[in-house]
Design a protein around this motif. Sequence first.
Motif, short mmCIF file in Angstrom:
data_model
loop_
_atom_site.label_atom_id
_atom_site.label_comp_id
_atom_site.label_asym_id
_atom_site.label_seq_id
_atom_site.Cartn_x
_atom_site.Cartn_y
_atom_site.Cartn_z
N VAL A 1 0.85 -1.20 0.00
CA VAL A 1 0.00 0.00 0.00
C VAL A 1 0.89 1.25 0.00
CG1 VAL A 1 -1.88 -1.19 1.16
CG2 VAL A 1 -0.17 0.03 2.52
N PRO A 2 0.41 2.34 -0.65
CA PRO A 2 1.28 3.51 -0.84
C PRO A 2 1.92 4.04 0.44
CG PRO A 2 -0.75 3.73 -2.11
CD PRO A 2 -0.90 2.48 -1.29
N SER A 3 1.17 4.05 1.57
CA SER A 3 1.74 4.64 2.79
C SER A 3 2.94 3.84 3.29
CB SER A 3 0.66 4.70 3.88
OG SER A 3 0.20 3.40 4.16
N GLU A 4 2.97 2.55 3.02
CA GLU A 4 4.10 1.73 3.44
C GLU A 4 5.17 1.65 2.35
OE1 GLU A 4 4.63 0.17 6.51
OE2 GLU A 4 3.00 1.55 7.02
N ALA A 5 4.70 1.63 1.09
CA ALA A 5 5.63 1.46 -0.03
C ALA A 5 6.68 2.57 -0.06
CB ALA A 5 4.88 1.43 -1.35
N VAL A 6 6.28 3.78 0.38
CA VAL A 6 7.19 4.92 0.33
C VAL A 6 8.43 4.67 1.20
CG1 VAL A 6 6.09 6.17 2.22
CG2 VAL A 6 7.26 7.44 0.40
N LYS A 7 8.30 3.82 2.22
CA LYS A 7 9.43 3.55 3.11
C LYS A 7 10.53 2.74 2.42
CE LYS A 7 6.50 3.77 7.18
NZ LYS A 7 5.79 3.02 8.22
N PHE A 8 10.21 2.19 1.26
CA PHE A 8 11.23 1.44 0.51
C PHE A 8 12.03 2.34 -0.43
CE2 PHE A 8 8.63 -1.83 2.21
CZ PHE A 8 9.41 -2.97 2.28
N GLN A 9 11.66 3.64 -0.46
CA GLN A 9 12.39 4.61 -1.30
C GLN A 9 13.43 5.33 -0.43
OE1 GLN A 9 11.40 4.45 -4.45
NE2 GLN A 9 9.73 3.09 -3.82
N PRO A 10 14.45 5.92 -1.06
CA PRO A 10 15.35 6.79 -0.29
C PRO A 10 14.53 7.93 0.32
CG PRO A 10 16.26 6.37 -2.46
CD PRO A 10 14.87 5.80 -2.46
N MET A 11 14.90 8.41 1.51
CA MET A 11 14.09 9.46 2.14
C MET A 11 14.30 10.81 1.46
SD MET A 11 15.94 10.13 5.81
CE MET A 11 14.66 11.27 6.35
N ALA A 12 15.44 10.97 0.79
CA ALA A 12 15.68 12.23 0.09
C ALA A 12 16.65 11.97 -1.04
CB ALA A 12 16.28 13.26 1.05
N ASP A 13 16.54 12.82 -2.06
CA ASP A 13 17.46 12.71 -3.20
C ASP A 13 18.12 14.07 -3.39
OD1 ASP A 13 18.80 12.47 -5.54
OD2 ASP A 13 17.15 11.54 -6.65
N LEU A 14 19.39 14.14 -3.02
CA LEU A 14 20.11 15.43 -3.08
C LEU A 14 21.01 15.51 -4.30
CD1 LEU A 14 21.19 15.74 0.67
CD2 LEU A 14 19.02 16.37 -0.40
N THR A 15 20.87 14.59 -5.22
CA THR A 15 21.81 14.60 -6.34
C THR A 15 21.59 15.82 -7.23
OG1 THR A 15 20.29 13.13 -7.51
CG2 THR A 15 22.19 12.11 -6.45
N GLN A 16 20.39 16.44 -7.14
CA GLN A 16 20.14 17.62 -7.97
C GLN A 16 20.47 18.92 -7.24
OE1 GLN A 16 19.56 17.05 -11.10
NE2 GLN A 16 19.56 14.88 -10.52
N GLU A 17 20.82 18.83 -5.93
CA GLU A 17 21.13 20.05 -5.17
C GLU A 17 22.34 20.77 -5.78
OE1 GLU A 17 20.09 21.39 -1.94
OE2 GLU A 17 18.25 20.29 -2.39
N ALA A 18 22.24 22.07 -5.88
CA ALA A 18 23.38 22.81 -6.41
C ALA A 18 24.51 22.79 -5.39
CB ALA A 18 22.96 24.26 -6.68
N ALA A 19 25.70 22.51 -5.85
CA ALA A 19 26.85 22.54 -4.96
C ALA A 19 27.24 23.99 -4.75
CB ALA A 19 28.01 21.76 -5.56
N GLU A 20 27.57 24.37 -3.50
CA GLU A 20 27.93 25.75 -3.21
C GLU A 20 29.41 25.94 -3.47
OE1 GLU A 20 25.71 28.03 -1.53
OE2 GLU A 20 24.09 26.62 -1.91
#
Lengths: 810, 110
Positions: free
Chosen positions: A791-810
């Motif tokens: 179910v969607p509410s549980e399935a999300v826990k199998f994904q990474p909690m965040a994806d920072l690969t698109q964050e601009a490097a300072e």
Amino acid sequence: MQKLVVIGAGMASGRLLEQLIEADATAYDITLFNAEPRGNYNRIMLSPVLSGEKSYTEIVTHDDDWYAANKVTTRFGEKVISVDTARKVVVGENGDVPYDKLVFGTGSSAFIIPLPGHDLPGVVAFRDLEDTSAMTEAAARPGAKAVVIGGGLLGLEAAAALRLRGMEVTVLHIASHLMERQLDPAAGYLLKKDLERRGINVILEAQTKEIIGNGRAEQVNLGDGTELPCDIVCMAVGIRPAVKLAQDSGIACGRAIKVDAQMRTQTPDVYAVGECVEYDGNLFGLVAPLYDQAKVLAKTLLGQDDSFVMRELSTKLKVTGCDLFSAGDFADGEGREDIVFRDPARGVYKRLVIENDRLIGAVMYGDTADGNWFFGLIKDGTDIADMRETLIFGPSYQGGAQADPLSAVAVLPPEAEICGCNGVCKGDIVKAIEGGAADLGAIRATTKASASCGTCTGLVEQVLSVTLGDDFVLPTAQPICGCCDLTHEDVRRLIKTKELKSQEAVWQELGWKTRNGCHSCRPAVNFYLLADWPLDYKDDPQSRFVNERNHANIQKDGTYSVMPRMWGGMTTPQELIAIAQAAEKYGATVKVTGGMRIDLLGIQKEDLPAIWHDLNQAGMVSGHAYTKGLRTVKTCVGKDWCRFGTQDSTGLGIKLEKKLWASWTPHKVKLGVSGCPRNCAEATCKDIGVICVDSGYQLSVAGAAGMDVKETERLVDLTTEDEVIEWTSAFVQLYRENAKYLDRAYKWVAKVGLDWVKETLADPATRKALVERFDISQSVYQHDPWAERAVPSEAVKFQPMADLTQEAAE
Amino acid sequence: MNWIDIGHIDDVPLRGARQVKTKVGCLAVFRTAEDEVFAVTNACPHKGGPLSEGIVHGTSVTCPLHNTIFELSTGKSHGVDAYTIDTYPVRIDGDRILLNGDAIAQRSAA
């Protein structure tokens, strides 16, 4: 300071330098010549380098740092042109070096048979790193073939190593059996069979005629017309002492440089050591006497007394899996008697040669554990008259009393392997004990022995016991782990009697030394709590191993395998279509398992909820192929189809699986139901097995077909399916309530005794109560874990909690 | 300091971890029984086991593939084979988890 020049950096001269410098680092100003562009390495370890089991750097005995630290001047890659013993000068390619003392350590070179074609590129010896590299290079070509000429120690090690590299290997041997100098014909025969089993072709009494090829070795032709195409030819027919330089310098030589027991040549201040020496008419090829010589020469050079003494030698072949040992003299002769032991089925052969009540020779194949003990008897000339009758059975049968496992361990040589998983030998363990490791845990931490599969735990304890003597108390009960002093059994008992119903209660009440256990004890405690208090305690995923938390089996690359349940091994076209579609959609590798189901391998963690959803849609649930719980119920087709079938084995299997699935158990549980005693479902090596017979059902338990193989033992004979289901559930519940976590049923039954299990289950009231408790637990746990997590509410826990690969490097 | 909000504290289970994808590869963000948070490299240096799937005990995690134990605060392993994994500054602000983006940027530039 006196000047010492050593010509040749081999194993003998390497040992000499070590001994000399260790005894007195200031005695000599040392210069070391070596024609090979490198220093000392362990030549006898070239086989594992060739096979790829070791790298060159692992076999270096002295590296540049060592020479530098010990102020040895090295002239590597430089040949010595001549020696002027009158002026006491060594003439190298790059200049003269005067000496006060000179040591020849020129070793030996491979003997190359002067066949036509012996000088073609692609014909190598097996002597140095260059040879080894040439062979490794040849082996890299797919389908490459090698011919090894010579079936002695070195040739066979080369052949086995090349085979490990994937080459097609043929060994040509001139004698009528392999290793004829170390083995008798019987042992030679067993060795040949073993090598052939590994895919090495052996031709005996081979007359090699010529090596032919266009610019390089391409084929070996034999006298009988046999043609052997090849990419490389390895000639390992023997060695020849390298004495040309000594001869040219006027040093007295026979077959090699003649030395006395102090390793002195007949020229003043000139010495020799290693394979280039001849002592009392003998030449030397094995490493043990070379090391003895090095030790004597070091003392001679320091003005101390010592004499070289010839010793009996024993031989072992460094080919993994070919276990052979030979020592002493085992030729037939008048007044000599043989004791022979053969066990052809196990491939074991032992032969002892006795003369005048003394053991003078031993050949062993297949089981060489007692080799060093026999070798000791040969060396010491022990009178064996009193133990003659049981001599062949080895040391554990001597001394009157019954076999004592400790004595067998005590006589093991230091290089005897104790832990196969981690390659730890007895010497390593003894060293660790001498370094302060006093119990099993410490041995595991320092050497890793018994830390993998654990089957050698008993042996490690025996080594501890032998080494420490009375200081070692064989632990009667192992604590659960380092977190707590109690045993598993104590923890289980206290959880019940003190009514501990949460992890925190266990940590507090039972004196845990860590905040919340470790990866070893927490899964156990989690299981004990949920098995004993199904309504009060809830299974804690964070105390579960990854597979049981993610409801799929993690693979070595971090992907998962997904295996839907197939009740009793039955499936339908619709299910198979759904499985096929899922496999295609998620890029799975599809494997049919031994438990009558289909495994989808290589699924990404993020995709797990989606593939579960798809399989759920087709009516399938988790197969729990990843749990300490019910795995499969293997069945045959039974009387519906089979002309021998006596009962509906498939139907009963499905009923059992529907009853037991999704239950947590101390370890995995596998069942089998066979429709007749022909036992096509292999039920008698399962945790629980049912054999259908005309009169009903034979229920047996405690089988194994893993690290141990064990037949099940009969629990009871029953007449109806309902009885089978009742008894099976009761047995599983008894196991759940009493066994140590990670004990398979057969281990638990061995501890409590089958009689106790029978007695307990034979009482109808007890049986009924067990089934009731099992049903209560199933009311909590028998549901599909996949559906809950798709179910969607549980399935999300199998994904990474965040994806920072698109964050601009300072 | 460039602190990046990567999620709610309850997104990470107690005594558990979640993965965060970054330019320097996958990180594992841990939450201990005491609500401390740690961020380390996800891949075990031994054979690449995903540390975020390991059992978390005290302030340590056990690699799920071959049981190497790492101390999360230092990134150092226990036992014979000494491994070290990179650790990254992470903190809790209210109920949000913040990861230090500068440390990641530095590591990716290095």
